[in-house]
Motif scaffolding. Sequence first.
Motif, PDB file in Angstrom:
ATOM      1  N   LEU A  83       0.827  -1.207   0.000  1.00 28.05           N
ATOM      2  CA  LEU A  83       0.000   0.000   0.000  1.00 28.05           C
ATOM      3  C   LEU A  83       0.861   1.257   0.000  1.00 28.05           C
ATOM      4  CD1 LEU A  83      -2.679   1.527   0.264  1.00 28.05           C
ATOM      5  CD2 LEU A  83      -2.537   1.166   2.739  1.00 28.05           C
ATOM      6  N   ASP A  84       1.844   1.305   0.891  1.00 30.39           N
ATOM      7  CA  ASP A  84       2.689   2.497   0.971  1.00 30.39           C
ATOM      8  C   ASP A  84       3.458   2.701  -0.328  1.00 30.39           C
ATOM      9  OD1 ASP A  84       3.588   4.540   3.141  1.00 30.39           O
ATOM     10  OD2 ASP A  84       5.436   3.967   2.116  1.00 30.39           O
ATOM     11  N   ALA A  85       3.963   1.625  -0.904  1.00 27.91           N
ATOM     12  CA  ALA A  85       4.698   1.727  -2.168  1.00 27.91           C
ATOM     13  C   ALA A  85       3.792   2.224  -3.284  1.00 27.91           C
ATOM     14  CB  ALA A  85       5.294   0.369  -2.528  1.00 27.91           C
ATOM     15  N   ALA A  86       2.553   1.715  -3.313  1.00 27.68           N
ATOM     16  CA  ALA A  86       1.619   2.087  -4.375  1.00 27.68           C
ATOM     17  C   ALA A  86       1.202   3.543  -4.298  1.00 27.68           C
ATOM     18  CB  ALA A  86       0.385   1.188  -4.320  1.00 27.68           C
ATOM     19  N   GLU A  87       1.278   4.125  -3.097  1.00 26.86           N
ATOM     20  CA  GLU A  87       0.842   5.511  -2.935  1.00 26.86           C
ATOM     21  C   GLU A  87       1.923   6.522  -3.287  1.00 26.86           C
ATOM     22  OE1 GLU A  87      -0.491   5.345   1.114  1.00 26.86           O
ATOM     23  OE2 GLU A  87      -2.557   4.883   0.533  1.00 26.86           O
ATOM     24  N   CYS A  88       3.156   6.067  -3.475  1.00 24.10           N
ATOM     25  CA  CYS A  88       4.241   7.007  -3.782  1.00 24.10           C
ATOM     26  C   CYS A  88       4.139   7.628  -5.178  1.00 24.10           C
ATOM     27  CB  CYS A  88       5.600   6.327  -3.596  1.00 24.10           C
ATOM     28  SG  CYS A  88       6.039   6.076  -1.856  1.00 24.10           S
ATOM     29  N   PRO A  89       3.883   6.857  -6.249  1.00 29.47           N
ATOM     30  CA  PRO A  89       3.823   7.476  -7.581  1.00 29.47           C
ATOM     31  C   PRO A  89       2.788   8.592  -7.719  1.00 29.47           C
ATOM     32  CG  PRO A  89       4.142   5.128  -7.799  1.00 29.47           C
ATOM     33  CD  PRO A  89       3.859   5.381  -6.340  1.00 29.47           C
ATOM     34  N   PRO A  90       1.526   8.405  -7.268  1.00 27.53           N
ATOM     35  CA  PRO A  90       0.583   9.515  -7.422  1.00 27.53           C
ATOM     36  C   PRO A  90       0.887  10.707  -6.529  1.00 27.53           C
ATOM     37  CG  PRO A  90      -0.432   7.718  -6.195  1.00 27.53           C
ATOM     38  CD  PRO A  90       0.864   7.199  -6.728  1.00 27.53           C
ATOM     39  N   THR A  91       1.485  10.453  -5.369  1.00 25.40           N
ATOM     40  CA  THR A  91       1.765  11.541  -4.428  1.00 25.40           C
ATOM     41  C   THR A  91       3.015  12.321  -4.826  1.00 25.40           C
ATOM     42  OG1 THR A  91       0.813  10.211  -2.645  1.00 25.40           O
ATOM     43  CG2 THR A  91       2.117  12.116  -1.996  1.00 25.40           C
ATOM     44  N   PHE A  92       4.040  11.609  -5.266  1.00 32.37           N
ATOM     45  CA  PHE A  92       5.338  12.242  -5.510  1.00 32.37           C
ATOM     46  C   PHE A  92       5.813  12.146  -6.957  1.00 32.37           C
ATOM     47  CE2 PHE A  92       5.367  10.728  -1.046  1.00 32.37           C
ATOM     48  CZ  PHE A  92       5.430  11.963  -0.428  1.00 32.37           C
ATOM     49  N   THR A 214       7.525   9.340   3.254  1.00 31.26           N
ATOM     50  CA  THR A 214       7.371  10.790   3.087  1.00 31.26           C
ATOM     51  C   THR A 214       8.680  11.500   3.406  1.00 31.26           C
ATOM     52  OG1 THR A 214       5.041  10.614   3.713  1.00 31.26           O
ATOM     53  CG2 THR A 214       6.025  12.813   3.747  1.00 31.26           C
ATOM     54  N   GLY A 215       9.357  11.065   4.469  1.00 31.96           N
ATOM     55  CA  GLY A 215      10.638  11.672   4.816  1.00 31.96           C
ATOM     56  C   GLY A 215      11.664  11.522   3.719  1.00 31.96           C
ATOM     57  N   VAL A 216      11.735  10.334   3.125  1.00 29.99           N
ATOM     58  CA  VAL A 216      12.674  10.105   2.029  1.00 29.99           C
ATOM     59  C   VAL A 216      12.348  11.008   0.847  1.00 29.99           C
ATOM     60  CG1 VAL A 216      13.375   8.432   0.263  1.00 29.99           C
ATOM     61  CG2 VAL A 216      13.289   7.750   2.661  1.00 29.99           C
ATOM     62  N   MET A 217      11.072  11.114   0.505  1.00 31.69           N
ATOM     63  CA  MET A 217      10.681  11.931  -0.638  1.00 31.69           C
ATOM     64  C   MET A 217      10.930  13.420  -0.390  1.00 31.69           C
ATOM     65  SD  MET A 217       9.845   9.913  -3.018  1.00 31.69           S
ATOM     66  CE  MET A 217       9.527   8.148  -3.172  1.00 31.69           C
ATOM     67  N   LYS A 219      13.417  14.549   1.404  1.00 26.77           N
ATOM     68  CA  LYS A 219      14.864  14.686   1.236  1.00 26.77           C
ATOM     69  C   LYS A 219      15.271  14.635  -0.232  1.00 26.77           C
ATOM     70  CE  LYS A 219      16.041  14.684   5.655  1.00 26.77           C
ATOM     71  NZ  LYS A 219      16.774  15.803   6.289  1.00 26.77           N
ATOM     72  N   LEU A 220      14.456  13.997  -1.065  1.00 33.09           N
ATOM     73  CA  LEU A 220      14.758  13.900  -2.494  1.00 33.09           C
ATOM     74  C   LEU A 220      14.238  15.106  -3.277  1.00 33.09           C
ATOM     75  CD1 LEU A 220      14.085  10.120  -3.247  1.00 33.09           C
ATOM     76  CD2 LEU A 220      16.287  11.253  -2.955  1.00 33.09           C
ATOM     77  N   GLY A 221      13.650  16.074  -2.574  1.00 34.16           N
ATOM     78  CA  GLY A 221      13.196  17.285  -3.247  1.00 34.16           C
ATOM     79  C   GLY A 221      11.820  17.187  -3.869  1.00 34.16           C
ATOM     80  N   LYS A 222      11.024  16.237  -3.409  1.00 35.60           N
ATOM     81  CA  LYS A 222       9.688  16.067  -3.961  1.00 35.60           C
ATOM     82  C   LYS A 222       8.672  17.027  -3.343  1.00 35.60           C
ATOM     83  CE  LYS A 222      10.545  12.386  -6.552  1.00 35.60           C
ATOM     84  NZ  LYS A 222      10.314  12.379  -8.010  1.00 35.60           N
ATOM     85  N   VAL A 223       9.144  17.826  -2.399  1.00 37.01           N
ATOM     86  CA  VAL A 223       8.257  18.718  -1.651  1.00 37.01           C
ATOM     87  C   VAL A 223       8.868  20.116  -1.613  1.00 37.01           C
ATOM     88  CG1 VAL A 223       7.287  19.173   0.640  1.00 37.01           C
ATOM     89  CG2 VAL A 223       7.386  16.825  -0.231  1.00 37.01           C
ATOM     90  N   TYR A 224       8.026  21.137  -1.680  1.00 35.69           N
ATOM     91  CA  TYR A 224       8.462  22.528  -1.495  1.00 35.69           C
ATOM     92  C   TYR A 224       7.623  23.101  -0.370  1.00 35.69           C
ATOM     93  CZ  TYR A 224       9.670  27.388  -2.438  1.00 35.69           C
ATOM     94  OH  TYR A 224      10.124  28.682  -2.325  1.00 35.69           O
ATOM     95  N   GLY A 225       8.276  23.492   0.732  1.00 34.66           N
ATOM     96  CA  GLY A 225       7.511  23.850   1.925  1.00 34.66           C
ATOM     97  C   GLY A 225       6.799  22.595   2.394  1.00 34.66           C
ATOM     98  N   ASN A 226       5.472  22.659   2.457  1.00 33.56           N
ATOM     99  CA  ASN A 226       4.710  21.451   2.759  1.00 33.56           C
ATOM    100  C   ASN A 226       3.766  21.093   1.614  1.00 33.56           C
ATOM    101  OD1 ASN A 226       2.818  23.466   3.023  1.00 33.56           O
ATOM    102  ND2 ASN A 226       2.064  22.820   5.028  1.00 33.56           N
TER     103      ASN A 226
END
Length: 307
Positions: A83-92, A214-217, A219-226
Amino acid sequence: MNNLEERGHLLTEQVNPNSQNLDQLSSLELVELFNSEDAKTLSAIAEAKEQLAKAIDIGAHQLHRGGRLFYVGAGTSGRLGVLDAAECPPTFCSPPELVQGIIAGGAGALIRSSEDLEDRAEDGAEAIAHRQITELDVVVGITAGGTTPFVQGALNAAKARGASTVLIACVPATQVKSEADVDIRLLVGPEILAGSTRLKAGTVTKMALNIISTGVMVKLGKVYGNRMVDVAVTNKKLHDRALRMLVDLTELSREDAGYLLERSGRSVKLSLLMHWTGLDKEAGVELLNAHQGQLRPALLSYQKSQQ
């Protein structure tokens, strides 16, 4: 543990003294009991914060180097990883191969019981070999009781291949030892329904996986602010979210934000960079690539170049 048949002493298998009259409770009393027991998941996460942070750092470092993140589990633990793996592509907007879930029994185990398949350590090792895991990858073994042979076989095989390893378990290290690089123990205590680790153990595991991925993503720059500026704009809801982010962060009108989003190829991150720098799409992509896809460093670099 040499005899896997003797697991009664494990924390996850013990009887919860607070629920010994479970079958006599009213519906409201059931809810209140669940609520009080589930509160223990928060303290369990707090107690494991240093190990969770280490897992994030290792995961981000390895993925930045070109590695992948794998979750391995059986039954509930395996389903949570998938489940967690499947949610990464649409989120990030991450490629599907970047974060992968491996469950004993394969895809069929997601919708029907496969607990009989968890006792084969060789199957776990084979899953690692099949995915050609290397020293760049991170393998997270998820097993509430800490003893699942499928998971242990996968972790041992991954370690032999030089991969970074993480164990997530809900029993203390004194009960089940681990040689994983990161040893995360989420001690929520015995379940309301004795041995049913889909309850508190499942809840706290989902919380831990949320934090790690979420923490890994981040750190990988998938987020700006929140803001999830790498969101995949694949449906109406996500298109609306993308437009709202652009309107909020740029003060553009919704119409102009929509035009900018289309010019960027439906990338919120690239849209922001183009708007704030005046660069066209190609130059924006080049600048982002030069900073490993991280928006803030790319912006700072551009601003310094203009001084």
